[in-house]
Design a protein around this motif. Structure first.
Motif, PDB file in Angstrom:
ATOM      1  N   LEU A 107       0.763  -1.138  -0.205  1.00  0.00           N
ATOM      2  CA  LEU A 107       0.026  -0.032  -0.074  1.00  0.00           C
ATOM      3  C   LEU A 107       0.768   1.179   0.144  1.00  0.00           C
ATOM      4  O   LEU A 107       2.227   1.292   0.094  1.00  0.00           O
ATOM      5  N   GLY A 108       0.197   2.419  -0.229  1.00  0.00           N
ATOM      6  CA  GLY A 108       0.908   3.772  -0.097  1.00  0.00           C
ATOM      7  C   GLY A 108       1.510   4.170  -1.543  1.00  0.00           C
ATOM      8  O   GLY A 108       2.057   5.204  -1.428  1.00  0.00           O
ATOM      9  N   TYR A 109       0.949   3.432  -2.464  1.00  0.00           N
ATOM     10  CA  TYR A 109       1.577   4.058  -3.795  1.00  0.00           C
ATOM     11  C   TYR A 109       0.164   4.017  -4.824  1.00  0.00           C
ATOM     12  O   TYR A 109      -0.923   3.287  -4.439  1.00  0.00           O
ATOM     13  N   ARG A 110       0.231   4.593  -5.774  1.00  0.00           N
ATOM     14  CA  ARG A 110      -0.723   4.650  -6.739  1.00  0.00           C
ATOM     15  C   ARG A 110      -0.455   3.987  -8.054  1.00  0.00           C
ATOM     16  O   ARG A 110       0.754   4.080  -8.277  1.00  0.00           O
ATOM     17  N   HIS A 303      -6.980  12.793   8.229  1.00  0.00           N
ATOM     18  CA  HIS A 303      -7.493  11.921   9.192  1.00  0.00           C
ATOM     19  C   HIS A 303      -9.079  12.357   9.449  1.00  0.00           C
ATOM     20  O   HIS A 303      -9.873  11.815  10.351  1.00  0.00           O
ATOM     21  N   GLY A 304      -9.367  13.589   8.843  1.00  0.00           N
ATOM     22  CA  GLY A 304     -10.945  13.891   9.143  1.00  0.00           C
ATOM     23  C   GLY A 304     -11.954  13.073   8.307  1.00  0.00           C
ATOM     24  O   GLY A 304     -12.964  12.706   8.851  1.00  0.00           O
ATOM     25  N   PRO A 305     -11.945  12.635   7.232  1.00  0.00           N
ATOM     26  CA  PRO A 305     -12.734  11.838   6.316  1.00  0.00           C
ATOM     27  C   PRO A 305     -12.800  10.356   7.290  1.00  0.00           C
ATOM     28  O   PRO A 305     -12.129   9.949   7.731  1.00  0.00           O
ATOM     29  N   MET A 306     -14.144   9.878   6.889  1.00  0.00           N
ATOM     30  CA  MET A 306     -14.451   8.721   7.739  1.00  0.00           C
ATOM     31  C   MET A 306     -13.440   7.428   7.325  1.00  0.00           C
ATOM     32  O   MET A 306     -13.124   7.212   6.398  1.00  0.00           O
ATOM     33  N   ILE A 307     -13.256   6.624   8.305  1.00  0.00           N
ATOM     34  CA  ILE A 307     -12.444   5.516   8.194  1.00  0.00           C
ATOM     35  C   ILE A 307     -12.817   4.675   7.100  1.00  0.00           C
ATOM     36  O   ILE A 307     -12.063   4.048   6.312  1.00  0.00           O
ATOM     37  N   ASP A 312      -6.784   5.678   0.506  1.00  0.00           N
ATOM     38  CA  ASP A 312      -6.387   6.444  -0.566  1.00  0.00           C
ATOM     39  C   ASP A 312      -6.768   7.867  -0.419  1.00  0.00           C
ATOM     40  O   ASP A 312      -7.680   8.036  -0.394  1.00  0.00           O
ATOM     41  N   LEU A 313      -5.575   8.765  -0.497  1.00  0.00           N
ATOM     42  CA  LEU A 313      -5.800   9.799  -0.041  1.00  0.00           C
ATOM     43  C   LEU A 313      -6.461  10.839  -0.929  1.00  0.00           C
ATOM     44  O   LEU A 313      -7.165  11.883  -0.787  1.00  0.00           O
ATOM     45  N   LYS A 314      -6.730  10.331  -2.178  1.00  0.00           N
ATOM     46  CA  LYS A 314      -7.562  10.800  -3.305  1.00  0.00           C
ATOM     47  C   LYS A 314      -8.981  10.336  -3.177  1.00  0.00           C
ATOM     48  O   LYS A 314     -10.149  11.063  -3.197  1.00  0.00           O
ATOM     49  N   GLU A 315      -9.023   8.990  -2.988  1.00  0.00           N
ATOM     50  CA  GLU A 315     -10.456   8.364  -3.239  1.00  0.00           C
ATOM     51  C   GLU A 315     -11.127   8.527  -1.747  1.00  0.00           C
ATOM     52  O   GLU A 315     -12.410   8.573  -1.651  1.00  0.00           O
ATOM     53  N   MET A 316     -10.611   8.728  -0.745  1.00  0.00           N
ATOM     54  CA  MET A 316     -11.283   9.176   0.446  1.00  0.00           C
ATOM     55  C   MET A 316     -12.161  10.292   0.592  1.00  0.00           C
ATOM     56  O   MET A 316     -12.862  10.261   1.611  1.00  0.00           O
ATOM     57  N   TRP A 317     -11.883  11.132  -0.302  1.00  0.00           N
ATOM     58  CA  TRP A 317     -12.730  12.585  -0.207  1.00  0.00           C
ATOM     59  C   TRP A 317     -14.147  12.264  -1.110  1.00  0.00           C
ATOM     60  O   TRP A 317     -14.783  13.177  -1.136  1.00  0.00           O
ATOM     61  N   ASN A 318     -14.435  11.051  -1.476  1.00  0.00           N
ATOM     62  CA  ASN A 318     -15.690  10.662  -2.181  1.00  0.00           C
ATOM     63  C   ASN A 318     -17.001  11.404  -1.460  1.00  0.00           C
ATOM     64  O   ASN A 318     -17.125  10.895  -0.314  1.00  0.00           O
ATOM     65  N   ALA A 425      -4.700   1.247  12.601  1.00  0.00           N
ATOM     66  CA  ALA A 425      -3.883   0.815  11.283  1.00  0.00           C
ATOM     67  C   ALA A 425      -4.365   1.508   9.961  1.00  0.00           C
ATOM     68  O   ALA A 425      -3.476   2.152   9.234  1.00  0.00           O
ATOM     69  N   LEU A 426      -5.818   1.557   9.882  1.00  0.00           N
ATOM     70  CA  LEU A 426      -6.159   2.357   8.735  1.00  0.00           C
ATOM     71  C   LEU A 426      -5.993   3.755   8.770  1.00  0.00           C
ATOM     72  O   LEU A 426      -5.398   4.369   7.686  1.00  0.00           O
ATOM     73  N   GLN A 427      -6.075   4.565   9.835  1.00  0.00           N
ATOM     74  CA  GLN A 427      -5.411   5.928   9.861  1.00  0.00           C
ATOM     75  C   GLN A 427      -3.876   5.999   9.528  1.00  0.00           C
ATOM     76  O   GLN A 427      -3.518   6.892   8.767  1.00  0.00           O
ATOM     77  N   VAL A 428      -3.220   4.974  10.150  1.00  0.00           N
ATOM     78  CA  VAL A 428      -1.736   5.005   9.810  1.00  0.00           C
ATOM     79  C   VAL A 428      -1.537   4.825   8.315  1.00  0.00           C
ATOM     80  O   VAL A 428      -0.412   5.488   7.774  1.00  0.00           O
ATOM     81  N   GLU A 429      -2.139   4.032   7.850  1.00  0.00           N
ATOM     82  CA  GLU A 429      -1.999   3.673   6.273  1.00  0.00           C
ATOM     83  C   GLU A 429      -2.190   4.752   5.589  1.00  0.00           C
ATOM     84  O   GLU A 429      -1.594   5.124   4.391  1.00  0.00           O
ATOM     85  N   ARG A 430      -3.160   5.802   5.806  1.00  0.00           N
ATOM     86  CA  ARG A 430      -3.119   7.156   5.103  1.00  0.00           C
ATOM     87  C   ARG A 430      -1.914   7.890   5.149  1.00  0.00           C
ATOM     88  O   ARG A 430      -1.366   8.514   4.280  1.00  0.00           O
ATOM     89  N   ASP A 431      -1.126   7.741   6.401  1.00  0.00           N
ATOM     90  CA  ASP A 431      -0.054   8.665   6.580  1.00  0.00           C
ATOM     91  C   ASP A 431       1.191   7.952   5.671  1.00  0.00           C
ATOM     92  O   ASP A 431       1.913   8.474   5.296  1.00  0.00           O
ATOM     93  N   VAL A 432       1.173   6.605   5.539  1.00  0.00           N
ATOM     94  CA  VAL A 432       2.159   5.698   4.767  1.00  0.00           C
ATOM     95  C   VAL A 432       2.258   6.168   3.279  1.00  0.00           C
ATOM     96  O   VAL A 432       3.394   6.419   2.848  1.00  0.00           O
TER      97      VAL A 432
END
Length: 482
Positions: A107-110, A303-307, A312-318, A425-432
């Motif tokens: 994870l952590g890449y596009r 870390h504002g958007p729902m878990i 994915d930093l782009k898709e999480m703003w859906n 873990a899911l919040q950490v993976e956004r930082d990753v």
């Protein structure tokens, strides 16, 4: 320091689960035979009615189990197989600790075209601008491995901080850390080395080295063991479920720790029990990760958007997930002397759904960054208290191993603790995803604000873990000229 407790949608403690199950059984037992007449039955007869009803239900269940299976029918075996698998996974989910591992490329890449995530990860590591990074191995205590992974009488090989280590647990239960390579012929003591008493035996020629000081105690074919035959023994400590190594670049501090690791009493006295772990391998400089603890302005952005919106930093703003968001408040500060090696973050978390605050999800966190690589994240919530024990260790100059262990009150069901762990873990993976792709900016373009001043303050605090001889990152350019 990484601090992101998760939202939860269903909460139940162990007592209510047990009570609910018992109540359901009793209700089912009497439903067929007890009617309104129960209200007119003398109290001393009520117990007898319940007892008979439970016996009747038990008898019916036993009759069903002993007469239903047709062992000559294929369907019986199919049903039994399906039920067995179902019960197995139910047991794993409800009662077994979580073990979530994500290595580089997971994870952590596009994705780009037909390239796999692993290929993208390798490409980014080669082409990314690293930046002017500080020393790659700071001074302090570092987690080598979790205690439960090293049983009594076992040994293993670990490579961290540019060191090659043989770690073993003697027959007395004490753990020891030695240089991995035998001074005789260079065999790796951690690969095939046999534990004999409180010594480790070289798998090549049988030399034995004492765990406490590395001194050779036996050479099978020599009448006397010379005094100079030894391997380096490292300063280590075992506490809070981890085996730690003291590492320092300066000679005068190599074997004399400047500070000790605080013990977590609730872990050592058994009040909080182990419920799971996560492991992430990250392509970044070690300082990037604890710096998150002081970077309070990134919390609403990352870390504002729902878990449930994903990592994915782009898709999480859906907009599909816009009905809910996490809210954070945070403040970081350095502890006063004699604890200048500790930084403390106080953080609160809440969740809003459809504009309504859910108090059951509120959480107060006190996180202590102890030196460059250890964090205790103690949290309190309406459904229980516990701690995340975070260990950050460089396996290469620009590759970090980040491990979180969760311990919670023994009264909290394991499934609840696993939700906490998974949310973290899911919040950490956004930082990753940020860490894997960013460059280290040695002189950031800060603006005049409280938020940016905290980051600058954290960098000044973290600088105490670098000294004159701390290893620097070097690049070797190879010429293609003939």
């Amino acid at each position: 320091m990484v601090v992101f407790p998760q939202s939860m949608t269903f909460i139940m403690n162990s007592k209510s689960v047990l009570s609910g199950v018992l109540l359901s059984v009793l209700v089912i037992a009497v439903s067929a035979s007890v009617s309104e007449k129960l209200l007119r039955v003398p109290l001393f007869e009520v117990g007898e009615l319940w007892y008979r009803s439970v016996c009747t239900l038990t008898g019916r269940m036993l009759f069903l189990l002993t007469t239903w299976p047709d062992f000559y029918a294929v369907t019986t075996y199919i049903i039994v197989a399906i039920l067995s698998v179902g019960f197995y996974y139910f047991y794993l989910i409800m009662f077994c600790p979580l073990n979530r591992i994500r290595i580089l490329g997971d994870l952590g890449y596009r994705a780009e075209g037909k390239f796999t995530m692993k290929e993208i990860a390798n490409s980014v590591r080669k082409r990314r601008m690293v930046g002017k990074v500080p020393a790659v191995y700071p001074n302090g205590w570092f987690g080598i491995m979790e205690s439960h992974t090293l049983p009594r009488g076992n040994s293993t090989y670990v490579s961290i901080l540019g060191l090659h280590l043989a770690v073993f647990r003697g027959e007395d239960g004490e753990s020891h850390v030695l240089d991995a390579y035998c001074p005789h012929m260079g065999a790796n003591l951690g690969i095939g080395g046999r534990v004999v008493g409180n010594c480790i035996e070289c798998p090549f020629h049988g030399w034995q080295f004492r765990g406490t000081d590395g001194k050779a105690t036996k050479i099978p074919y020599a009448e006397k063991v010379p005094d100079f035959t030894k391997v380096k023994a490292y300063v280590s400590k075992e506490t809070n479920g981890w085996i730690y190594l003291w590492h320092h670049a300066e000679k005068e501090h190599k074997d004399v720790p400047e500070w000790e690791i605080p013990n977590l009493d609730n872990i050592n006295n058994g009040r909080w029990t182990y419920r799971g772990r996560t492991e992430h391998h990250i392509n970044a400089h070690i300082e990037e990760i604890p710096e998150n603890g002081a970077d309070v302005s990134h919390l609403p952005q990352v870390h504002g958007p729902m878990i449930s919106a994903g990592v994915d930093l782009k898709e999480m703003w859906n907009t599909f997930w816009s009905f809910g968001h996490h809210k954070w408040t945070a403040a970081w500060e350095q502890n006063p002397a004699p604890e200048k090696h500790i930084g403390t973050l106080k953080l609160t978390h809440s969740l809003n759904l459809f504009g309504k605050h859910l108090p059951l999800i509120d959480m107060d966190v006190r996180a202590q960054q102890i030196g460059p690589a250890i964090v205790y994240l103690e949290f309190d919530s309406p459904i229980g208290s516990g701690v995340f024990v975070q260990s950050l260790t460089p396996v290469e100059p620009m590759v970090q191993k980040l491990v979180h262990n969760i311990y919670m009150d023994r009264k909290v069901p394991t499934i609840i603790a696993k939700f906490f762990m998974l949310g973290e873990a899911l919040q950490v993976e956004r930082d990753v995803m940020i860490w894997n792709n960013k460059t280290f900016v040695s002189k950031p373009m800060f603006v005049k604000s409280k938020e940016d001043s905290l980051i600058a303050k954290h960098r000044r605090w973290y600088a105490q873990f670098y000294t004159e001889n701390s290893p620097k990152l070097t690049f070797q350019k190879e010429s293609m000229e003939w």
